[in-house]
Write a protein that holds these residues in place. Structure first.
Motif, short mmCIF file in Angstrom:
data_model
loop_
_atom_site.label_atom_id
_atom_site.label_comp_id
_atom_site.label_asym_id
_atom_site.label_seq_id
_atom_site.Cartn_x
_atom_site.Cartn_y
_atom_site.Cartn_z
N LEU A 33 0.82 -1.21 0.00
CA LEU A 33 0.00 0.00 0.00
C LEU A 33 0.86 1.26 0.00
CD1 LEU A 33 -2.80 -1.00 2.53
CD2 LEU A 33 -3.00 -0.83 0.04
N ALA A 34 1.99 1.21 0.71
CA ALA A 34 2.85 2.39 0.78
C ALA A 34 3.70 2.54 -0.48
CB ALA A 34 3.74 2.30 2.02
N GLN A 35 4.23 1.43 -1.00
CA GLN A 35 5.16 1.53 -2.12
C GLN A 35 4.47 1.54 -3.47
OE1 GLN A 35 8.56 -1.24 -1.81
NE2 GLN A 35 8.07 -1.51 0.36
N ARG A 36 3.35 0.82 -3.61
CA ARG A 36 2.69 0.71 -4.90
C ARG A 36 1.51 1.65 -5.05
NH1 ARG A 36 6.31 -1.21 -8.33
NH2 ARG A 36 7.56 -2.78 -7.26
N VAL A 37 0.68 1.74 -4.00
CA VAL A 37 -0.49 2.62 -4.06
C VAL A 37 -0.13 4.03 -3.63
CG1 VAL A 37 -2.92 2.83 -3.36
CG2 VAL A 37 -1.87 0.59 -3.53
N ARG A 38 1.05 4.19 -3.02
CA ARG A 38 1.55 5.50 -2.59
C ARG A 38 0.68 6.12 -1.50
NH1 ARG A 38 6.61 4.98 -4.37
NH2 ARG A 38 6.70 4.57 -6.62
N PHE A 84 0.28 6.86 7.84
CA PHE A 84 -1.02 6.20 8.02
C PHE A 84 -0.88 4.69 7.93
CE2 PHE A 84 -4.54 4.23 5.66
CZ PHE A 84 -5.55 4.36 6.59
N VAL A 85 -0.15 4.20 6.92
CA VAL A 85 -0.02 2.76 6.71
C VAL A 85 0.68 2.09 7.88
CG1 VAL A 85 1.06 1.01 5.26
CG2 VAL A 85 -0.09 2.96 4.20
N LEU A 86 1.78 2.67 8.33
CA LEU A 86 2.54 2.06 9.42
C LEU A 86 1.78 2.14 10.74
CD1 LEU A 86 6.10 3.36 8.51
CD2 LEU A 86 5.17 1.06 8.17
N GLY A 87 1.04 3.22 10.94
CA GLY A 87 0.22 3.31 12.15
C GLY A 87 -0.86 2.25 12.16
N ALA A 88 -1.52 2.05 11.01
CA ALA A 88 -2.54 1.01 10.92
C ALA A 88 -1.94 -0.37 11.12
CB ALA A 88 -3.25 1.10 9.57
N LEU A 89 -0.76 -0.60 10.55
CA LEU A 89 -0.09 -1.89 10.73
C LEU A 89 0.24 -2.13 12.20
CD1 LEU A 89 1.33 -4.42 9.67
CD2 LEU A 89 3.37 -3.03 9.28
N GLY A 90 0.76 -1.11 12.88
CA GLY A 90 1.05 -1.27 14.30
C GLY A 90 -0.20 -1.57 15.10
N GLY A 91 -1.30 -0.90 14.77
CA GLY A 91 -2.55 -1.18 15.47
C GLY A 91 -3.04 -2.59 15.24
N MET A 92 -2.93 -3.07 13.98
CA MET A 92 -3.37 -4.43 13.67
C MET A 92 -2.53 -5.46 14.41
SD MET A 92 -4.07 -4.18 9.57
CE MET A 92 -4.36 -5.95 9.47
N ARG A 93 -1.24 -5.19 14.54
CA ARG A 93 -0.37 -6.12 15.24
C ARG A 93 -0.72 -6.24 16.72
NH1 ARG A 93 1.88 -9.77 11.97
NH2 ARG A 93 3.21 -8.86 10.35
N LEU A 94 -1.35 -5.21 17.27
CA LEU A 94 -1.67 -5.21 18.70
C LEU A 94 -3.08 -5.70 19.00
CD1 LEU A 94 -0.08 -1.84 19.90
CD2 LEU A 94 0.84 -4.15 20.12
N VAL A 95 -3.87 -5.93 17.95
CA VAL A 95 -5.25 -6.37 18.19
C VAL A 95 -5.28 -7.70 18.94
CG1 VAL A 95 -7.33 -7.20 17.04
CG2 VAL A 95 -6.25 -5.09 16.28
N GLY A 96 -4.38 -8.59 18.58
CA GLY A 96 -4.35 -9.89 19.25
C GLY A 96 -4.09 -9.80 20.73
N LEU A 97 -3.44 -8.73 21.18
CA LEU A 97 -3.16 -8.58 22.61
C LEU A 97 -4.43 -8.31 23.41
CD1 LEU A 97 0.10 -6.43 22.53
CD2 LEU A 97 -0.12 -8.91 22.84
N LEU A 98 -5.48 -7.80 22.75
CA LEU A 98 -6.72 -7.54 23.47
C LEU A 98 -7.31 -8.82 24.04
CD1 LEU A 98 -8.42 -4.92 21.12
CD2 LEU A 98 -7.19 -4.50 23.25
#
Length: 261
Positions: A136-141, A146-160
């Motif tokens: 999304l960052a390299q191809r869709v620009r 935003f992309v890295l923040g969303a990725l970090g949030g997704m990675r933490l969802v499992g901790l809930l």
């Protein structure tokens, strides 16, 4: 918890996630414009090679798509019982009215749900969130912040899930989880929200400290590759979409849902 990507060996297993996303959107385009059996059935039949090429085993396929196979019949039954009646009425009782029109609409809804959901679920079963963020960052620009923040949030969802389990154990150990189930659930939900906000603030501070909020051109550890397979997958999605539209219009089944009633 976000399901872990399935390890698959199909030709589409390691295709760029952006191409998978694009193909799923292209397939969905005609299906969100019309509700008819022909377009949904044509799209569903043409999707079969893509589903096979995804490389999922039968077990993984049925596990990942089980919610779709449950939702599609439920939606069809609801439409059949309570849809707008037309033609011959076969059953009428209180608010229930089953007619030729509601049955046809129920069949179209059933196929439409399958044709819309199956490609996205199957294709994304082999997608790693980090690969998707890179694409999304390299191809869709899209903005890297935003992309890295969303990725970090997704990675933490499992901790809930782990936080909820620890809260339940802690409350049970203190003897406050024996009575008042509703009150206990509300208290745990509030505590979970507080924990999530604190973890989110810590994550944001950590990412800012590591330069994730900078405005300079960002470099990437892994290149998001784009080649012939990605272009072929997009062409396949476009071909399925155009074929479904053409067959539906040619047979007179096209029912534009945004048109005049």
């Amino acid at each position: 918890m976000i399901p872990a990507p399935v390890v698959a060996r199909g030709p589409l297993a390691d295709v760029n996630p952006v191409a998978k996303l694009g193909a799923a959107l292209l397939i969905a385009f005609p299906l969100i414009l019309t509700v008819d059996v022909v377009s949904a059935l044509v799209a569903l039949v043409l999707e079969i090679p893509l589903l096979v090429a995804a490389g999922l085993g039968w077990g993984a396929f049925w596990r990942r798509t089980s919610p779709v196979w449950i939702a599609a019949p439920l939606a069809a039954v609801t439409i059949a019982l309570y849809g707008e009646p037309s033609g011959t009425v076969h059953l009428e009782w209180l608010l229930v009215r089953v007619s030729d029109g509601s049955l046809a609409l129920a069949a179209a809804t059933f196929l439409r749900v399958l044709a819309l959901a199956l490609p996205g679920v199957v294709l994304f079963s082999t997608v790693d969130p980090t690969d998707l963020a890179d694409g999304l960052a390299q191809r869709v620009r899209l903005p890297a912040r935003f992309v890295l923040g969303a990725l970090g949030g997704m990675r933490l969802v499992g901790l809930l899930v782990d936080d909820w389990r620890e809260l339940a154990i802690a409350r049970r150990a203190r003897g406050v989880a024996d009575t008042g189930r509703v009150r206990r659930l509300l208290g745990m939900a509030f505590a979970l929200v507080v924990l999530a906000l604190r973890r989110g603030a810590t994550l944001a501070t950590s990412m800012e400290a590591r330069g994730f909020g900078g405005t300079a051109r960002r470099t990437w550890a892994r290149e998001s590759r784009w080649g012939a397979r990605e272009r072929a997958l997009l062409c396949a999605g476009l071909g399925i979409s155009l074929t479904a539209i053409a067959v539906s219009v040619a047979t007179g089944a096209w029912n534009f849902i945004l048109g005049p009633s």
